[in-house]
Design an enzyme around this catalytic site. Structure first.
Site, short mmCIF file in Angstrom:
data_model
loop_
_atom_site.label_atom_id
_atom_site.label_comp_id
_atom_site.label_asym_id
_atom_site.label_seq_id
_atom_site.Cartn_x
_atom_site.Cartn_y
_atom_site.Cartn_z
N ASP A 13 -32.99 -3.76 -22.67
CA ASP A 13 -33.38 -2.67 -21.74
C ASP A 13 -32.23 -2.22 -20.85
O ASP A 13 -32.45 -1.79 -19.71
CB ASP A 13 -34.58 -3.08 -20.87
CG ASP A 13 -35.74 -3.58 -21.70
OD1 ASP A 13 -35.98 -3.00 -22.77
OD2 ASP A 13 -36.40 -4.55 -21.29
N LYS A 16 -29.13 1.18 -23.84
CA LYS A 16 -28.24 1.36 -25.00
C LYS A 16 -28.51 2.69 -25.71
O LYS A 16 -27.60 3.32 -26.22
CB LYS A 16 -28.43 0.20 -26.00
CG LYS A 16 -27.99 -1.15 -25.45
CD LYS A 16 -28.26 -2.26 -26.43
CE LYS A 16 -29.72 -2.55 -26.63
NZ LYS A 16 -30.43 -3.07 -25.46
N GLY A 40 -37.05 -0.29 -28.02
CA GLY A 40 -37.51 1.04 -27.60
C GLY A 40 -36.35 1.76 -26.95
O GLY A 40 -36.09 1.55 -25.78
N GLN A 226 -32.02 -5.03 -28.32
CA GLN A 226 -32.15 -6.19 -27.41
C GLN A 226 -30.80 -6.47 -26.72
O GLN A 226 -30.03 -5.55 -26.52
CB GLN A 226 -32.70 -7.41 -28.14
CG GLN A 226 -34.18 -7.29 -28.52
CD GLN A 226 -34.43 -6.50 -29.78
OE1 GLN A 226 -33.79 -6.72 -30.79
NE2 GLN A 226 -35.37 -5.58 -29.74
P1 IMP Z 1 -39.93 -10.36 -29.98
O1 IMP Z 1 -38.59 -9.76 -30.20
O2 IMP Z 1 -41.06 -9.37 -30.02
O3 IMP Z 1 -40.19 -11.55 -30.84
O4 IMP Z 1 -39.93 -10.93 -28.46
C1 IMP Z 1 -39.15 -12.04 -28.08
C2 IMP Z 1 -38.63 -11.87 -26.66
O5 IMP Z 1 -37.68 -10.82 -26.63
C3 IMP Z 1 -39.71 -11.50 -25.64
O6 IMP Z 1 -39.41 -12.10 -24.40
C4 IMP Z 1 -39.59 -10.01 -25.54
O7 IMP Z 1 -40.05 -9.51 -24.31
C5 IMP Z 1 -38.08 -9.84 -25.69
N1 IMP Z 1 -37.73 -8.52 -26.23
C6 IMP Z 1 -37.81 -8.11 -27.51
N2 IMP Z 1 -37.37 -6.85 -27.64
C7 IMP Z 1 -37.00 -6.46 -26.41
C8 IMP Z 1 -36.39 -5.26 -25.90
O8 IMP Z 1 -36.13 -4.28 -26.62
N3 IMP Z 1 -36.14 -5.25 -24.57
C9 IMP Z 1 -36.38 -6.31 -23.76
N4 IMP Z 1 -36.92 -7.44 -24.20
C10 IMP Z 1 -37.22 -7.52 -25.51
#
Ligand code: IMP
Length: 432
Positions: A13, A16, A40, A226
């Site tokens: 977040d 990017k 996102g 991420q």
């Molecule tokens: P997953 O990627 O859905 O498996 O989530 C694993 C961890 O990464 C969680 O704590 C999510 O909140 C975090 N996470 C995954 N994608 C994002 C992102 O685009 N921005 C911020 N946190 C993320």
């Protein structure tokens, strides 16, 4: 010719999407290299405001080739929706390619993600529930189905794999407590044929395209999702995502040799945010009242899930760590404008851990596992009360912002090359 990787320096977040959209205007090829529809990327440009989950933010440059690389897990349903939405709004996706080697994410991965999070109870990761962990798990355990195999779906070898996988998943999901008649335990062949029809025109062997682009002296931009602190190896494990979020991942997720990546831009927000569970360590988290009002004002809610993000002061120790892991050649600072009227400002330059001081100036005794015991040590600076909306030059910024920028550069030891001063593409200061 240059190959530039855009990497999140914090817990995702960082903005990017905005940086990639800006740099994509001068790029010939833009490649997304990791993650999946958990990302996102918000983009605001002359064509409108968009939230992208899988398609590279380079799609707004009609002259750029956009690639979804092998390091991404592709939720074909999300991708189809994204393609439809973009095309409806007049954005051509003719230049999109999807690597044959990217793995498909199936509806059962999403169900598995939900059920496993439930089972984790108080130790939940707080995933986005987009099926990311389970999809990468299947990829690594060599059960996955590659996007390129959609083109060979009539071959018994591929069909047998698919049917075997479905059988295994159905049994496992029932064991996890999934409803046997859930629509996500789907008639898999029909589902796959539907995806094949939609994705067929975009599927390609993308590595040779990239090697040729390098040989032809093209500008290539590698878009990370991420951030470093969510990386499967170097992040705050186990509360991380399942993919490679670092600069090394940009090579592995595209097929571009590591020594061809010459520019590595670390994208950092002017403060820190984290989403997941409330229990996860966050040394510089602001007190709830301050965080609540800041969150509302800054609109700090997840672009994919809508979840409120936890808010903290800038943590320069973690930025130094990210700079070491990735080898940032420069930084892009985002959301500086959002700190207007927050005064005084705190920047964490070190941690007190027991009787040790770990600081930006030496990470020798640093471990990413020490965050839960780390007491942050702050530099406190006066902020600024007004931020010119039309700031396009460093000289336009208030004195407090100059001071903040200098402090970051001194602590992290990397130059800030881009300063984003608002959501729109042209709200950017680029320093030579
Ligand atoms: P997953 O990627 O859905 O498996 O989530 C694993 C961890 O990464 C969680 O704590 C999510 O909140 C975090 N996470 C995954 N994608 C994002 C992102 O685009 N921005 C911020 N946190 C993320």
């Amino acid at each position: 010719m240059s190959v530039t990787a855009v990497i999140g320096a914090q817990w995702g977040d960082e903005g990017k999407g905005k940086i990639v959209d800006y740099l994509a205007q001068r790029s010939n090829v833009v490649v997304r290299f990791n993650g999946g529809a958990n990302a996102g990327h918000t983009v605001s440009n002359q064509q409108g405001e968009f939230r992208l989950h899988l398609i590279p933010a380079g799609i707004f440059n009609p002259n750029a080739l956009c690639i979804i690389g092998n390091g991404v897990v592709v939720d074909a349903e999300v991708l189809r929706e994204e393609l439809n939405e973009l095309q409806k709004r007049g954005i051509s996706c003719a230049n999109l390619r999807i690597s044959t080697k990217a793995n498909l994410l199936f509806p059962w991965h999403i169900l598995q993600d939900e059920l496993e999070e439930l089972r984790r109870g108080p130790h939940k990761i707080g995933t986005t529930k987009k099926g990311i962990g389970p999809a990468f798990e299947d990829k690594i355990s060599r059960k996955g189905i590659r996007v390129g195999w959609l083109l060979q779906i009539s071959k018994p070898k591929i069909r047998d794999r698919l049917i075997l996988l479905q059988k295994e998943k159905t049994d496992f999901l029932r064991w996890l407590g999934g409803e046997p008649d859930s629509e996500r335990l789907i008639p898999v062949l029909e589902w796959v044929l539907r995806q094949k029809e939609a994705l067929d025109p975009f599927i390609a062997e993308t590595e040779p395209i990239l090697w040729e682009a390098i040989e032809g002296g093209k500008e290539i931009l590698l878009e990370g999702a991420q951030g470093t602190l969510l990386d499967i190896d170097f992040g705050t494990y186990p509360d991380v995502t399942a993919s490679l979020c670092t600069a090394a991942g940009a090579s592995q997720g595209t097929g571009i040799p590591i020594n061809k990546i010459d520019t590595i831009i670390g994208v950092m927000k002017a403060y820190t945010t984290r989403v997941g569970s409330q229990k996860q360590s966050f040394p510089t988290e602001m007190p709830p009242e301050l965080a609540d009002s800041f969150r509302k004002r800054a609109g700090e809610y997840g672009a994919t899930t809508g979840r409120p993000r936890r808010i903290g002061w800038l943590d320069a120790v973690l930025l130094c760590y990210a700079a070491k892991i990735n080898g940032f050649t420069s930084l892009a600072l985002t959301r500086l404008d959002t700190l207007t009227a927050v005064s005084p400002l705190k920047i964490c330059w070190g941690y007190k851990v027991g009787d040790k001081i770990i600081s930006c100036f030496s990470l020798r005794q640093f471990s990413i596992d020490m965050l839960e015991r780390a007491e942050p040590l702050y530099i406190i600076q006066e902020g600024w009360s007004h931020f010119p909306e039309k700031a396009r030059d460093i000289c336009d910024l208030p004195v407090g912002a100059h001071r903040y920028i200098r402090t970051i550069e001194n602590l992290v030891g990397v130059k800030i090359q881009f300063i984003s001063t608002g959501p729109k593409r042209d709200q950017m200061i680029e320093l030579k």
